[in-house]
Design a protein around this motif. Structure first.
Motif: not given
Length: 160
Positions: A130-156
């Motif tokens: 949370s509180g990161s300055d993300l525009r989506g490109d890297e998040v779009d590439l990383l999150i689908p590859r972390l298939t074991q994630l159960q909790v993801l916080h990326f507010a703000a």
């Protein structure tokens, strides 16, 4: 916090959890001598939460010897560029289950630098960015590859 605390910590060899939350006075002066080494002897430590604790003049967590057996690490709210500091040691924490790096000046480029290390964490089930300055490109590439994630916080995160 006095150096005596850091010296005493080295005697707590059975300590499993250490939470030091809140802005510590160490950001106003030089890093205390024992601050960088007090975790070395804590071989049973699996949970370390130090949000808002790292001194502002610290440029390397490699100097601050982090135990590689950690399962939970939270260095959130440092408001410093934690990506390049954390990346070299993160992939050594092969049992890490939860990582808190919210409000650590993380942006797409720094997330890209962290991605190889994050992908080497097979047990990572909780990621707080949370509180990161993300525009989506890297998040779009990383999150689908972390298939074991159960909790993801990326507010703000100002995602597009």
């Amino acid at each position: 916090m006095e150096d005596g605390f850091y010296e005493a910590c080295s005697n707590w060899v059975q300590l499993r959890t250490l939470k030091m939350c809140g802005r510590m006075p160490i950001d106003e002066r030089e890093t205390p001598p024992h601050f960088t080494t007090f975790l070395t002897g804590l071989t049973a430590l699996t949970e370390l939460e130090v949000p808002r604790v790292l001194p502002l003049n610290m440029r390397s967590l490699t100097a601050w010897v982090l135990p590689t057996q950690l399962q939970i690490l939270d260095v959130s709210d440092t408001h410093m560029d934690i990506g390049p500091i954390l990346s070299p040691i993160l992939s050594q924490m092969t049992d890490l289950r939860s990582l808190g790096i919210s409000f650590c000046r993380l942006d797409d480029a720094k997330l890209a630098d962290l991605t190889p290390s994050l992908l080497k964490l097979p047990h990572l089930t909780c990621l707080q960015i949370s509180g990161s300055d993300l525009r989506g490109d890297e998040v779009d590439l990383l999150i689908p590859r972390l298939t074991q994630l159960q909790v993801l916080h990326f507010a703000a995160c100002d995602l597009d």
